[in-house]
Design an enzyme around this catalytic site. Structure first.
Site, mmCIF file in Angstrom:
data_model
loop_
_atom_site.group_PDB
_atom_site.id
_atom_site.type_symbol
_atom_site.label_atom_id
_atom_site.label_comp_id
_atom_site.label_asym_id
_atom_site.label_seq_id
_atom_site.Cartn_x
_atom_site.Cartn_y
_atom_site.Cartn_z
ATOM 1 N N PHE A 113 13.909 -88.869 59.590
ATOM 2 C CA PHE A 113 12.820 -88.623 60.535
ATOM 3 C C PHE A 113 11.508 -88.963 59.836
ATOM 4 O O PHE A 113 11.246 -88.469 58.739
ATOM 5 C CB PHE A 113 12.798 -87.160 60.984
ATOM 6 C CG PHE A 113 11.706 -86.857 61.974
ATOM 7 C CD1 PHE A 113 11.922 -87.035 63.333
ATOM 8 C CD2 PHE A 113 10.468 -86.411 61.548
ATOM 9 C CE1 PHE A 113 10.908 -86.766 64.256
ATOM 10 C CE2 PHE A 113 9.450 -86.150 62.454
ATOM 11 C CZ PHE A 113 9.675 -86.320 63.813
ATOM 12 N N ASP B 184 9.487 -90.580 51.600
ATOM 13 C CA ASP B 184 8.798 -89.766 52.594
ATOM 14 C C ASP B 184 8.965 -88.309 52.172
ATOM 15 O O ASP B 184 10.007 -87.698 52.391
ATOM 16 C CB ASP B 184 9.419 -90.019 53.976
ATOM 17 C CG ASP B 184 8.829 -89.128 55.065
ATOM 18 O OD1 ASP B 184 8.151 -88.144 54.734
ATOM 19 O OD2 ASP B 184 9.087 -89.408 56.252
ATOM 20 N N LYS C 103 2.219 -81.955 55.825
ATOM 21 C CA LYS C 103 2.614 -80.566 56.017
ATOM 22 C C LYS C 103 1.971 -79.637 54.993
ATOM 23 O O LYS C 103 0.823 -79.267 55.125
ATOM 24 C CB LYS C 103 4.139 -80.452 56.034
ATOM 25 C CG LYS C 103 4.781 -81.149 57.232
ATOM 26 C CD LYS C 103 6.243 -80.877 57.352
ATOM 27 C CE LYS C 103 6.874 -81.622 58.531
ATOM 28 N NZ LYS C 103 6.419 -81.136 59.832
#
Length: 407
Positions: A147, A232, A261
């Site tokens: 993702f 990532d 995040k």
């Protein structure tokens, strides 16, 4: 505790819910709850109900809710400089970039506001590299179950089969291969390939860590073919896996890493880091209105500084091991399986596809957890969580399991 989505609610809450349903664009099935306040490990809604938060704002609130360091950084910086435009350096931008490069194996930083923006930056840089050094190569290989975000390009990069027909035509130039399958990756590389991009732990895909041999093999493959390896680390970076950066678990160095995040502790912030030899952009090729925005830079510097000073990476490792051991102790009773993860990015499998029901039952008991798929429960609490927080989480989780599973 009554289910917060039903029962009596104050006129104020009812008015807010009605306004939300009329005015907020529908993009998610949210419970009929209005969150109003957060402190440490807890959230409170407008009815005064408290919730122990074990998803940490989606792995975002690394230091918990409304930490003092963020309050102070925002107050101090907002009194000094809020925005100067991306056309200028500003002091916290320079200081934060220096902090990140000194903590990592990278030399250069580009700042953004979201994980998708950081990943877009990484892929643009990889394609620029392909244009300059790989004869125009533009293809990026990613993995099934990965993702990378919800912009159109990142949805194209993400290996979710059910996303394939959405928003067609997709952005071309991506190939998806099975995760942890080095031979599949080897077979997918061609003269069109400029980069390989993976999550070291697939978060949204169900918390599946990359194998050591796989990652080391990817590094060798990329070196052999002269292509870039992109990590990532939007979800895994800044202490969550038990190291400051997840690449440290594997004894290799990526060419590019993205962060998001936890880097802002709840303030919109992301970053793309790379080595000096990939400092390739020309003016106008990459940018953004809020890149290096002083408020975000001050917050990021404070959050990262606190993670390092409080040794929260080590704490995440120790507490994550404790959670896994405690989950293992109740696994047989509830037929839980596949207890896995790294640090404070954890998951387990349910014996029945009742993840959404379990999430709702947990919330009724004042606990926030996540089901990335019907049979998987994910835990990603703030890095400041304590053993007593874990014990309380397990107590509330067991109540939910008792209510939902046919145990």
């Amino acid at each position: 505790m009554p289910n917060p989505a039903v029962g009596s609610r104050s006129p104020e809450t009812l008015q807010l819910i009605e306004a939300a349903e009329q005015s907020v664009l529908f993009t998610a099935a949210r419970p009929a709850v209005i969150m109003e306040k957060g402190e440490g490990m807890y959230l409170w809604d407008t009815e005064g109900r408290s919730y122990l938060d074990f998803i940490g704002g989606w792995a975002v609130n690394a230091l918990g809710h409304s930490p003092q360091v963020i309050q102070e950084a925002l107050a101090e910086q907002s009194a000094q400089l809020v925005n100067a435009s991306p056309g200028f350096y500003n002091k916290p931008m320079v200081e934060f970039a220096k902090q990140l490069t000194e903590l990592s194996v990278f030399n250069r930083v580009f700042f953004g506001s979201s994980g998708s923006e950081a990943n877009e930056s990484a892929l643009k840089l990889a394609r620029k590299y392909g244009a300059l050094h790989r004869g125009g190569a533009y293809e990026i290989i990613t993995t099934l179950g990965g993702f990378h975000g919800r912009t159109l390009a990142m949805m194209s990069a993400t290996g979710k089969p059910y996303w394939e027909p959405l928003f067609a035509p997709k952005v071309p130039g991506f190939r998806h291969v099975p995760f942890n399958d080095l031979e599949a990756m080897r077979d997918a590389i061609s003269e069109r390939t400029c980069a390989v991009m993976i999550e070291p732990v697939q978060g949204e895909g169900g918390v599946h860590p990359a194998d050591l041999a796989y990652v080391q093999g990817l590094r060798e493959l990329c070196d052999e073919h002269g292509i870039l390896l992109i990590f990532d680390e939007i979800q895994t970076g800044l202490g969550r896996t038990g190291k400051l950066f997840a690449y440290e678990h594997y004894g290799i160095e990526p060419d590019i890493m993205t962060l998001g995040k936890g880097i802002g502790g709840g303030f919109p912030l992301s970053a793309m880091l790379t080595k000096e030899r990939y400092n390739l952009f020309e003016p106008g090729e990459q940018g953004g209105t809020y890149t290096g925005q002083p408020l975000a830079m001050a917050v990021g510097m404070a959050v990262v500084g606190a993670i390092v000073e409080q040794q929260l990476s080590d704490h995440a490792k120790e507490l994550g091991d404790y959670i896994q051991a405690e989950l293992s102790s109740i696994a047989a009773r509830y037929q839980l399986s596949g207890i896995r993860g790294m640090g404070l990015l954890l998951a387990f499998d349910l014996p029945q596809p009742k993840g959404p029901e379990l999430v709702a039952a947990a919330m009724a008991n004042g606990l926030i957890i996540n089901a990335p798929s019907p049979s998987v429960i994910r835990l990603m609490p703030p890095l400041i969580a304590s053993h007593s927080d874990v014990d309380e989480m397990l107590k509330r989780l067991r109540l939910a399991l008792d209510a939902v599973l046919d145990a």
